[in-house]
Design an enzyme around this catalytic site. Sequence first.
Site, PDB file in Angstrom:
ATOM      1  N   PHE A  21      37.354 127.127  67.410  1.00 11.86           N
ATOM      2  CA  PHE A  21      37.566 125.679  67.268  1.00 11.86           C
ATOM      3  C   PHE A  21      36.815 125.117  66.088  1.00 11.86           C
ATOM      4  CE2 PHE A  21      39.375 122.148  69.872  1.00 11.86           C
ATOM      5  CZ  PHE A  21      38.884 120.925  68.972  1.00 11.86           C
ATOM      6  N   PHE A  54      33.188 125.636  74.507  1.00 11.27           N
ATOM      7  CA  PHE A  54      33.173 125.717  75.913  1.00 11.27           C
ATOM      8  C   PHE A  54      33.133 126.994  76.566  1.00 11.27           C
ATOM      9  CE2 PHE A  54      32.856 122.980  79.602  1.00 11.27           C
ATOM     10  CZ  PHE A  54      33.514 123.721  80.630  1.00 11.27           C
ATOM     11  N   ALA A  77      30.817 125.123  66.598  1.00 11.49           N
ATOM     12  CA  ALA A  77      30.621 123.691  66.011  1.00 11.49           C
ATOM     13  C   ALA A  77      31.465 122.518  66.695  1.00 11.49           C
ATOM     14  CB  ALA A  77      31.325 123.812  64.484  1.00 11.49           C
ATOM     15  N   VAL A  78      30.754 121.759  67.007  1.00 15.74           N
ATOM     16  CA  VAL A  78      31.316 120.636  67.954  1.00 15.74           C
ATOM     17  C   VAL A  78      31.246 119.343  67.031  1.00 15.74           C
ATOM     18  CG1 VAL A  78      30.881 119.226  70.064  1.00 15.74           C
ATOM     19  CG2 VAL A  78      30.559 121.785  70.113  1.00 15.74           C
ATOM     20  N   VAL A  79      32.267 118.751  66.884  1.00 18.94           N
ATOM     21  CA  VAL A  79      32.594 117.570  65.831  1.00 18.94           C
ATOM     22  C   VAL A  79      32.866 116.405  66.631  1.00 18.94           C
ATOM     23  CG1 VAL A  79      33.590 116.691  63.633  1.00 18.94           C
ATOM     24  CG2 VAL A  79      32.909 119.295  64.053  1.00 18.94           C
ATOM     25  N   GLU A  82      37.425 111.102  68.430  1.00 21.01           N
ATOM     26  CA  GLU A  82      37.597 109.832  68.717  1.00 21.01           C
ATOM     27  C   GLU A  82      37.362 109.735  70.515  1.00 21.01           C
ATOM     28  OE1 GLU A  82      38.907 110.650  65.254  1.00 21.01           O
ATOM     29  OE2 GLU A  82      40.101 111.574  67.126  1.00 21.01           O
ATOM     30  N   HIS A  85      35.328 113.646  74.290  1.00 23.24           N
ATOM     31  CA  HIS A  85      35.123 115.150  74.836  1.00 23.24           C
ATOM     32  C   HIS A  85      33.889 115.723  74.230  1.00 23.24           C
ATOM     33  CE1 HIS A  85      37.469 118.395  76.408  1.00 23.24           C
ATOM     34  NE2 HIS A  85      37.604 119.199  75.240  1.00 23.24           N
ATOM     35  N   PHE A 110      20.981 129.525  70.806  1.00 27.93           N
ATOM     36  CA  PHE A 110      22.008 128.454  70.917  1.00 27.93           C
ATOM     37  C   PHE A 110      22.112 127.967  69.267  1.00 27.93           C
ATOM     38  CE2 PHE A 110      24.349 125.056  72.323  1.00 27.93           C
ATOM     39  CZ  PHE A 110      24.037 123.824  71.933  1.00 27.93           C
TER      40      PHE A 110
HETATM   41  O1  LIG Z   1      34.260 124.143  69.702  1.00 27.67           O
HETATM   42  C1  LIG Z   1      34.835 123.011  70.077  1.00 27.67           C
HETATM   43  N1  LIG Z   1      35.565 122.911  71.005  1.00 27.67           N
HETATM   44  C2  LIG Z   1      36.101 121.533  71.345  1.00 27.67           C
HETATM   45  N2  LIG Z   1      36.934 121.409  72.368  1.00 27.67           N
HETATM   46  C3  LIG Z   1      37.572 122.758  72.999  1.00 27.67           C
HETATM   47  C4  LIG Z   1      36.576 123.282  74.154  1.00 27.67           C
HETATM   48  O2  LIG Z   1      35.543 123.885  73.506  1.00 27.67           O
HETATM   49  C5  LIG Z   1      37.328 124.149  74.819  1.00 27.67           C
HETATM   50  O3  LIG Z   1      37.854 125.121  74.313  1.00 27.67           O
HETATM   51  C6  LIG Z   1      38.670 123.397  75.748  1.00 27.67           C
HETATM   52  O4  LIG Z   1      38.113 122.367  76.458  1.00 27.67           O
HETATM   53  C7  LIG Z   1      39.177 124.478  76.446  1.00 27.67           C
HETATM   54  O5  LIG Z   1      38.311 124.901  77.734  1.00 27.67           O
HETATM   55  C8  LIG Z   1      35.589 120.579  70.374  1.00 27.67           C
HETATM   56  N3  LIG Z   1      36.156 119.158  70.712  1.00 27.67           N
HETATM   57  O6  LIG Z   1      37.161 118.894  71.458  1.00 27.67           O
HETATM   58  O7  LIG Z   1      35.695 118.390  70.107  1.00 27.67           O
HETATM   59  C9  LIG Z   1      34.797 120.921  69.394  1.00 27.67           C
HETATM   60  O8  LIG Z   1      34.313 119.960  68.627  1.00 27.67           O
HETATM   61  N4  LIG Z   1      34.355 122.145  69.057  1.00 27.67           N
END
Ligand SMILES: O=c1[nH]c(NC[C@H](O)[C@H](O)[C@H](O)CO)c([N+](=O)[O-])c(=O)[nH]1
Length: 150
Positions: A21, A54, A77-79, A82, A85, A110
Amino acid sequence: MIYEGHYTGEGLKIGIIVSRFNDLLTRELLEGALDCFKRHGVENIDIFKVPGAFEIPFVAKELAKKGRYDAILTLGAVVRGETYHFELVANEVAKGVAHINLTYEMPVIFGVITVDDEIQGLDRAGIKLNKGFEYALTTLEMANLNKEIK
Ligand SMILES: O=c1[nH]c(NC[C@H](O)[C@H](O)[C@H](O)CO)c([N+](=O)[O-])c(=O)[nH]1
């Protein structure tokens, strides 16, 4: 006596877990980490790819249980989008990785960047600096320190 891990990578076995992601960012973090490991003599690296940040703690827990690595580096990378999440994912991944550190015998680093937007992410994934390289240095230091204190 002062104990401090050095950066020598010879003989270390490193596991890397990287999420796809925001792949534009995470592939650069991975490149930076691999560059660091190569320059410090690490020859034994396994890479595990997961859909999103996740999913990182699950694989980190499974690898930590097996005890095959001197250290595990997680990259993601968590961005902020809106939705809410962002907070949920970022917090749960951080909690999950911290818990594994306290449960198993090897350091789990981490390396998940949490940013407000893609530009901030790109700054940290190579434009201004590469956090992947930095997290890899931390991985080397903790793997070697762990060997000393064991
Ligand atoms: O790695 C990420 N996963 C994200 N979501 C997916 C999550 O990690 C899981 O793969 C999903 O929820 C399925 O379990 C993100 N957002 O939604 O913001 C993000 O920014 N980065």
